[in-house]
Design an enzyme around this catalytic site. Structure first.
Site, short mmCIF file in Angstrom:
data_model
loop_
_atom_site.label_atom_id
_atom_site.label_comp_id
_atom_site.label_asym_id
_atom_site.label_seq_id
_atom_site.Cartn_x
_atom_site.Cartn_y
_atom_site.Cartn_z
N GLU A 102 0.82 -1.20 0.00
CA GLU A 102 0.00 0.00 0.00
C GLU A 102 0.87 1.27 0.00
OE1 GLU A 102 -4.36 -0.43 1.63
OE2 GLU A 102 -3.15 0.55 3.15
N HIS A 133 6.47 -27.16 -1.16
CA HIS A 133 5.73 -28.21 -1.87
C HIS A 133 4.58 -27.63 -2.69
CE1 HIS A 133 7.95 -31.43 0.23
NE2 HIS A 133 8.13 -30.44 1.09
N LYS A 178 -14.22 1.11 -3.95
CA LYS A 178 -15.26 1.64 -3.06
C LYS A 178 -16.29 2.43 -3.87
CE LYS A 178 -12.27 2.21 0.97
NZ LYS A 178 -11.64 3.17 1.86
O1 PA5 Z 1 -3.08 1.67 5.91
C1 PA5 Z 1 -4.19 2.14 5.78
O2 PA5 Z 1 -4.42 3.34 5.99
C2 PA5 Z 1 -5.38 1.28 5.41
O3 PA5 Z 1 -5.02 -0.02 5.15
C3 PA5 Z 1 -6.41 1.29 6.52
O4 PA5 Z 1 -5.82 0.78 7.69
C4 PA5 Z 1 -7.63 0.46 6.18
O5 PA5 Z 1 -8.17 0.88 4.96
C5 PA5 Z 1 -8.70 0.61 7.25
O6 PA5 Z 1 -9.02 1.96 7.44
P1 PA5 Z 1 -9.76 2.47 8.72
O7 PA5 Z 1 -8.91 2.18 9.90
O8 PA5 Z 1 -9.97 3.93 8.49
O9 PA5 Z 1 -11.07 1.71 8.81
#
Ligand code: PA5
Length: 415
Positions: free
Chosen positions: A266, A287, A403
């Site tokens: 990410e 494996h 989303k």
């Molecule tokens: O690293 C990040 O910001 C994301 O992976 C969030 O943790 C994830 O989308 C969850 O978001 P939130 O904590 O706002 O529900």
């Protein structure tokens, strides 16, 4: 505390690293960098108090969250394998009814509490799951009783979850403004579930602090292990290696690898670039993916996550007198940990011979201290590595696309 062994020494350009580090420091989302020093001690005391309460009144704590609001604490709880009366369960990390049902069935009629974790307080998956567990809590304890069993970890001032928590009087914990989800495991996001699971949260923070202090003490940036790892990745990327496989011979680290994949994926996967982070657990995956690793496309480098001392539990291969019917006489009385270690050495040698560069990240053991240090090592390396590839480590604009489509298809009213 964390050792790093590159396949070949990294050529660190000190000026470039200094510039990147200074940009990271000046970023509004760099709160995780000094967190081990600056942790709000009152918040920590409240976390421990809440954990104690949950341990006293609940057989289960359901942690509702997704991405950075879930992977880090699951990773560390699995790795630590602490005995605890209260078991931590996970929900809200998918939209699968089967997954929801499995958690509901596991709880059955037992006493439970809920830790709903969402920095934004608006993420659909945890918000939907929260409704189901709220309903279950209401039925069992009534609305007031339920409110006493709901712990909300979210933004200090905004978001739907924040608003609800204030209105209903849930116990609240804060995700600091300057720390993003995937960098938040050492905040209340991770520390409350970890404390409930029996982890020593002070030792976790101390471990991260030791790692941080080690970097600060090192006069030559080129010797900082996390810098070497970041630079090594960047060198492989330039040499057209586009996939990094994290491997471990310890199944309890499977979710640590998941956390690592999210952290790097990410943070770096932007502008149609970035090393694809993948993971395997050996010897299991030798494996399944072992063939590909040995002989497949040579676009991969492998990062072996090693533990010097896995723990006290060990077994010697039983000695069974008589003929060598299973062909294992040569292994009799050998420790399983020793056989696993040798399998690791053999695999690294085979992969190197097969043309895969193998890097090693080595931690002393699977204690809180070492895991805290390991978290800090990867967070530091990740931010730096993303900076070196010219992307912002702390945003995730690409996550919005699914989303938007999903909300359109579901008919979500436009705000
Ligand atoms: O690293 C990040 O910001 C994301 O992976 C969030 O943790 C994830 O989308 C969850 O978001 P939130 O904590 O706002 O529900």
């Amino acid at each position: 505390m964390i050792k790093f062994v590159p396949a070949q020494p990294a050529a660190v350009n000190i000026n470039q690293i200094e510039v990147a580090l200074s940009e990271i420091r000046n970023d509004a989302m760099s709160g995780w960098l000094d967190l081990p020093d600056n942790y709000d001690r009152d918040e920590l005391a409240n976390i421990k108090k809440a954990a104690q309460q949950i341990q006293n009144d609940s057989k289960f704590l359901v942690c509702i969250g997704i991405g950075g609001s879930y992977l880090g604490h699951k990773a560390l709880i699995d790795a630590l394998e602490k005995p605890s009366y209260t078991r931590v369960l996970y929900a809200g990390n998918s939209l699968s009814p089967r997954a929801l049902n499995a958690v509901m069935q596991q709880i059955g009629d037992a006493d439970f509490s809920v830790n709903v974790i969402s920095k934004s307080g608006t993420t659909t998956e945890p918000a939907v799951a929260f409704r189901f567990f709220k309903e279950k809590l209401y039925k069992k304890y009534g609305k007031e009783g339920a409110a006493k069993r709901i712990y909300a970890t979210t933004d200090a001032k905004q978001g739907a979850l924040h608003g609800e928590a204030v209105q209903e009087g849930y116990t609240r914990f804060v995700v600091p403004d300057n720390i993003g989800g995937r960098f938040s495991v050492l905040t209340a996001v991770g520390l409350l579930p970890l404390a409930v699971a029996g982890a020593d949260v002070d030792a976790l923070l101390d471990g991260a602090k030791t790692e941080k202090d080690d970097y600060a003490r090192e006069p030559n940036l080129g010797n900082v292990t996390a810098v070497q790892y970041a630079v090594t990745r960047s060198e492989y990327w330039k040499k057209k290696y586009d996939t990094e496989v994290m491997a471990s011979f310890e199944p309890s680290l499977q979710y640590f690898e998941e956390w690592w994949k999210q952290l790097f994926g990410e943070s770096e996967g932007k502008n149609h670039q970035g090393i694809f982070p993948a993971s395997v657990v050996y010897t299991t995956d030798l494996h399944s993916l072992g063939q590909y690793m040995q002989d497949g496309r040579r676009n991969i480098f492998e990062t072996m996550l090693e533990v010097e001392k896995v723990g006290e539990v060990d077994f010697a291969v039983p000695i069974i007198p008589g003929a060598d019917v299973d062909g294992l006489k040569y292994l009799e009385d050998r420790k399983l940990s020793d056989i696993n270690r040798i399998a690791c050495m053999a695999t690294m040698a085979a992969h190197r011979a097969g043309g895969i560069p193998v890097l090693e990240v080595i931690m002393p053991d699977l204690t809180e201290r070492s895991l805290g240090a390991l978290v800090y090592f990867f967070e530091y390396a990740c931010a730096l590595s993303a900076k070196l590839s010219g992307v912002n480590p702390f945003d995730q604009p690409g996550v919005e696309a699914y989303k938007t489509n999903m909300f359109g298809l579901l008919g979500k009213p436009v705000a």
